[in-house]
Design an enzyme around this catalytic site. Sequence first.
Site, PDB file in Angstrom:
ATOM      1  N   THR A 132      10.844  28.850 -64.413  1.00  0.00           N
ATOM      2  CA  THR A 132      10.119  27.807 -65.139  1.00  0.00           C
ATOM      3  C   THR A 132      10.396  27.874 -66.646  1.00  0.00           C
ATOM      4  OG1 THR A 132       7.865  27.233 -65.835  1.00  0.00           O
ATOM      5  CG2 THR A 132       8.169  29.442 -65.055  1.00  0.00           C
ATOM      6  N   ASP A 133      10.172  26.742 -67.328  1.00  0.00           N
ATOM      7  CA  ASP A 133      10.273  26.739 -68.798  1.00  0.00           C
ATOM      8  C   ASP A 133       9.088  27.461 -69.442  1.00  0.00           C
ATOM      9  OD1 ASP A 133       8.274  24.859 -68.301  1.00  0.00           O
ATOM     10  OD2 ASP A 133       9.184  23.247 -69.484  1.00  0.00           O
ATOM     11  N   GLU A 134       8.040  27.729 -68.648  1.00  0.00           N
ATOM     12  CA  GLU A 134       6.829  28.313 -69.240  1.00  0.00           C
ATOM     13  C   GLU A 134       7.061  29.749 -69.722  1.00  0.00           C
ATOM     14  OE1 GLU A 134       3.139  27.283 -67.284  1.00  0.00           O
ATOM     15  OE2 GLU A 134       4.068  25.552 -66.339  1.00  0.00           O
ATOM     16  N   TYR A 158       0.481  33.433 -65.097  1.00  0.00           N
ATOM     17  CA  TYR A 158       1.564  32.826 -64.308  1.00  0.00           C
ATOM     18  C   TYR A 158       2.903  32.993 -65.011  1.00  0.00           C
ATOM     19  CZ  TYR A 158       4.764  29.130 -62.797  1.00  0.00           C
ATOM     20  OH  TYR A 158       5.885  28.442 -62.392  1.00  0.00           O
ATOM     21  N   LYS A 162       6.292  35.152 -64.001  1.00  0.00           N
ATOM     22  CA  LYS A 162       7.605  34.540 -63.788  1.00  0.00           C
ATOM     23  C   LYS A 162       8.635  35.161 -64.748  1.00  0.00           C
ATOM     24  CE  LYS A 162       8.765  31.634 -61.418  1.00  0.00           C
ATOM     25  NZ  LYS A 162       9.287  31.649 -60.012  1.00  0.00           N
TER      26      LYS A 162
HETATM   27  P1  NAD Z   1       4.178  25.830 -54.641  1.00  0.00           P
HETATM   28  O1  NAD Z   1       2.993  26.650 -55.055  1.00  0.00           O
HETATM   29  O2  NAD Z   1       3.997  24.415 -54.253  1.00  0.00           O
HETATM   30  O3  NAD Z   1       4.900  26.537 -53.399  1.00  0.00           O
HETATM   31  C1  NAD Z   1       5.123  27.917 -53.330  1.00  0.00           C
HETATM   32  C2  NAD Z   1       5.532  28.257 -51.892  1.00  0.00           C
HETATM   33  O4  NAD Z   1       5.797  29.669 -51.832  1.00  0.00           O
HETATM   34  C3  NAD Z   1       4.430  27.965 -50.872  1.00  0.00           C
HETATM   35  O5  NAD Z   1       4.985  27.354 -49.727  1.00  0.00           O
HETATM   36  C4  NAD Z   1       3.896  29.348 -50.529  1.00  0.00           C
HETATM   37  O6  NAD Z   1       3.384  29.440 -49.197  1.00  0.00           O
HETATM   38  C5  NAD Z   1       5.122  30.214 -50.711  1.00  0.00           C
HETATM   39  N1  NAD Z   1       4.818  31.621 -51.001  1.00  0.00           N
HETATM   40  C6  NAD Z   1       3.887  32.082 -51.887  1.00  0.00           C
HETATM   41  N2  NAD Z   1       3.892  33.424 -51.872  1.00  0.00           N
HETATM   42  C7  NAD Z   1       4.839  33.813 -50.981  1.00  0.00           C
HETATM   43  C8  NAD Z   1       5.329  35.071 -50.547  1.00  0.00           C
HETATM   44  N3  NAD Z   1       4.808  36.214 -51.022  1.00  0.00           N
HETATM   45  N4  NAD Z   1       6.322  35.099 -49.628  1.00  0.00           N
HETATM   46  C9  NAD Z   1       6.837  33.945 -49.118  1.00  0.00           C
HETATM   47  N5  NAD Z   1       6.406  32.735 -49.487  1.00  0.00           N
HETATM   48  C10 NAD Z   1       5.427  32.661 -50.417  1.00  0.00           C
HETATM   49  O7  NAD Z   1       5.211  25.999 -55.832  1.00  0.00           O
HETATM   50  P2  NAD Z   1       6.326  24.975 -56.348  1.00  0.00           P
HETATM   51  O8  NAD Z   1       5.704  24.077 -57.335  1.00  0.00           O
HETATM   52  O9  NAD Z   1       7.046  24.417 -55.194  1.00  0.00           O
HETATM   53  O10 NAD Z   1       7.274  25.963 -57.139  1.00  0.00           O
HETATM   54  C11 NAD Z   1       8.389  26.590 -56.496  1.00  0.00           C
HETATM   55  C12 NAD Z   1       9.091  27.473 -57.511  1.00  0.00           C
HETATM   56  O11 NAD Z   1       9.521  26.685 -58.613  1.00  0.00           O
HETATM   57  C13 NAD Z   1       8.184  28.558 -58.095  1.00  0.00           C
HETATM   58  O12 NAD Z   1       8.954  29.726 -58.239  1.00  0.00           O
HETATM   59  C14 NAD Z   1       7.780  28.009 -59.454  1.00  0.00           C
HETATM   60  O13 NAD Z   1       7.530  29.053 -60.370  1.00  0.00           O
HETATM   61  C15 NAD Z   1       9.022  27.232 -59.831  1.00  0.00           C
HETATM   62  N6  NAD Z   1       8.803  26.083 -60.743  1.00  0.00           N
HETATM   63  C16 NAD Z   1       7.821  25.162 -60.457  1.00  0.00           C
HETATM   64  C17 NAD Z   1       7.668  24.068 -61.313  1.00  0.00           C
HETATM   65  C18 NAD Z   1       6.646  22.998 -61.031  1.00  0.00           C
HETATM   66  O14 NAD Z   1       6.462  22.097 -61.858  1.00  0.00           O
HETATM   67  N7  NAD Z   1       5.973  22.995 -59.889  1.00  0.00           N
HETATM   68  C19 NAD Z   1       8.487  23.927 -62.431  1.00  0.00           C
HETATM   69  C20 NAD Z   1       9.470  24.887 -62.675  1.00  0.00           C
HETATM   70  C21 NAD Z   1       9.625  25.962 -61.817  1.00  0.00           C
HETATM   71  P1  TYD Z   2      -0.309  21.441 -64.426  1.00  0.00           P
HETATM   72  O1  TYD Z   2       0.036  20.316 -63.516  1.00  0.00           O
HETATM   73  O2  TYD Z   2      -1.317  22.459 -63.947  1.00  0.00           O
HETATM   74  O3  TYD Z   2       1.065  22.141 -64.826  1.00  0.00           O
HETATM   75  P2  TYD Z   2       1.359  23.304 -65.948  1.00  0.00           P
HETATM   76  O4  TYD Z   2       0.091  23.923 -66.367  1.00  0.00           O
HETATM   77  O5  TYD Z   2       2.238  24.249 -65.174  1.00  0.00           O
HETATM   78  O6  TYD Z   2       2.069  22.605 -67.066  1.00  0.00           O
HETATM   79  O7  TYD Z   2      -0.836  20.841 -65.775  1.00  0.00           O
HETATM   80  C1  TYD Z   2      -0.044  19.946 -66.545  1.00  0.00           C
HETATM   81  C2  TYD Z   2      -0.783  19.679 -67.825  1.00  0.00           C
HETATM   82  O8  TYD Z   2      -1.978  18.933 -67.506  1.00  0.00           O
HETATM   83  C3  TYD Z   2      -1.261  20.937 -68.520  1.00  0.00           C
HETATM   84  O9  TYD Z   2      -1.152  20.735 -69.935  1.00  0.00           O
HETATM   85  C4  TYD Z   2      -2.706  21.068 -68.113  1.00  0.00           C
HETATM   86  C5  TYD Z   2      -3.146  19.627 -67.952  1.00  0.00           C
HETATM   87  N1  TYD Z   2      -4.201  19.398 -66.928  1.00  0.00           N
HETATM   88  C6  TYD Z   2      -5.337  18.646 -67.258  1.00  0.00           C
HETATM   89  O10 TYD Z   2      -5.479  18.174 -68.396  1.00  0.00           O
HETATM   90  N2  TYD Z   2      -6.277  18.445 -66.293  1.00  0.00           N
HETATM   91  C7  TYD Z   2      -6.172  18.960 -65.031  1.00  0.00           C
HETATM   92  O11 TYD Z   2      -7.105  18.779 -64.196  1.00  0.00           O
HETATM   93  C8  TYD Z   2      -4.994  19.710 -64.703  1.00  0.00           C
HETATM   94  C9  TYD Z   2      -4.803  20.293 -63.323  1.00  0.00           C
HETATM   95  C10 TYD Z   2      -4.022  19.898 -65.683  1.00  0.00           C
END
Ligand code: NAD
Ligand code: TYD
Length: 352
Positions: A132-134, A158, A162
């Site tokens: 992630t960019d975070e 989080y 990561k």
């Molecule tokens: P998500 O929470 O929707 O899905 C995570 C999946 O991993 C779930 O299916 C869960 O059951 C599985 N999981 C959790 N713990 C596990 C374990 N110990 N063993 C096997 N499986 C396990 O997450 P996402 O949004 O799909 O993100 C996927 C990846 O991308 C993550 O690594 C996250 O850090 C990264 N990422 C997410 C975003 C975003 O905006 N959602 C952006 C950048 C990077």
């Molecule tokens: P989120 O979808 O949780 O992603 P991330 O924290 O990984 O960026 O949140 C996106 C942005 O929206 C973040 O700045 C937090 C804000 N947010 C709200 O303002 N209200 C909400 O109920 C949630 C879930 C997020």
Amino acid sequence: MILVTGGAGFIGGNFVIDWLAQSVEPLINLDKLTYAGNLNTLKLLEGDARHHFVHGDISDRGLLGRLLAEHRPRAVINFAAESHVDRSIHGPDDFIQTNVVGTFNLLEAVRAYWQNLPADDKAAFRLLHVSTDEVYGTLAADDAPFAEIHAYAPNSPYSASKAASDHLVRAWHHTYGLPVLTTNCSNNYGPYHFPEKLIPLVILNALAGKPLPIYGDGQQIRDWLYVKDHCSAIRRVLEAGQLGETYNVGGWNEKANLEVVHTICALLDELQPRADGLSYAEQITFVQDRLGHDRRYAIDARKLERELGWKPTETFETGVRKTVEWYLGNSGWIANVTSGAYRDWVQQQYGV
Ligand code: NAD
Ligand code: TYD
């Protein structure tokens, strides 16, 4: 074949669906099925012999060793993680366990497998770690977007977990020569997104007549990328990325949260107007800010474009319309995820 971890989650699920639509290569999908894992996302693949789902944990080195030995994948893509910042604030333990310890165990299992591969298979093997960019922390309004050389400065449990996993992946390359690739992506949105994250939460709350909770002043900025574009970036990096390199993935779509929520409200006003004729924006409610809330994320994705020719295909406007339409058309999937554990979370976080 390839092995994907976390392929029942949001991004992993989209990746698995896209992979099998675009390639004949089979795939093993290892997922623990936490609250965020959802086999309904993979319903389309029922009966597709190329999809082998395995219920299990990336921390289980024995299971990983058996899967690798039996299926002999040419690549492993690690999506498995705890991914929600708010949950990491309430309870960081699972984040350390899966994101740090789990990634460590995955690296060790993959290293043991890779070391014993025949020379050609060993040279072709890849482990791609999805991050992630975070990990870069927060930006001021006029700072340049995050490039790959930006120092890591994670601020939430989080992002710290990561960042730790990224460091482990990097070290396994430098120390053991493990052929790794890492992608650091901005905020994703699109189909199958669990409604604890901002965009799906706002769509579903709006339709349910509930408040649309904006943390603090709503002027926090995120870069938004349509999930299918993230999946195409991962495929491209897997195909042509330089070993040991990291690639930032972003949509060139910086938006303040309040603007995102207003955009969703306007789309819903058009596609499914409220019965009383008022805008869904009436439901916007400012709530207490997130602890340690990062102000701005922005991604410089020029390396990926310059070196591997990847560019996103969706703008925020086209992607968010597709997303709203998807949620309006998939009430079955939504009903399934909004039961049980999800309701407990909403009660704990928002008190409603
Ligand atoms: P998500 O929470 O929707 O899905 C995570 C999946 O991993 C779930 O299916 C869960 O059951 C599985 N999981 C959790 N713990 C596990 C374990 N110990 N063993 C096997 N499986 C396990 O997450 P996402 O949004 O799909 O993100 C996927 C990846 O991308 C993550 O690594 C996250 O850090 C990264 N990422 C997410 C975003 C975003 O905006 N959602 C952006 C950048 C990077
Ligand atoms: P989120 O979808 O949780 O992603 P991330 O924290 O990984 O960026 O949140 C996106 C942005 O929206 C973040 O700045 C937090 C804000 N947010 C709200 O303002 N209200 C909400 O109920 C949630 C879930 C997020």
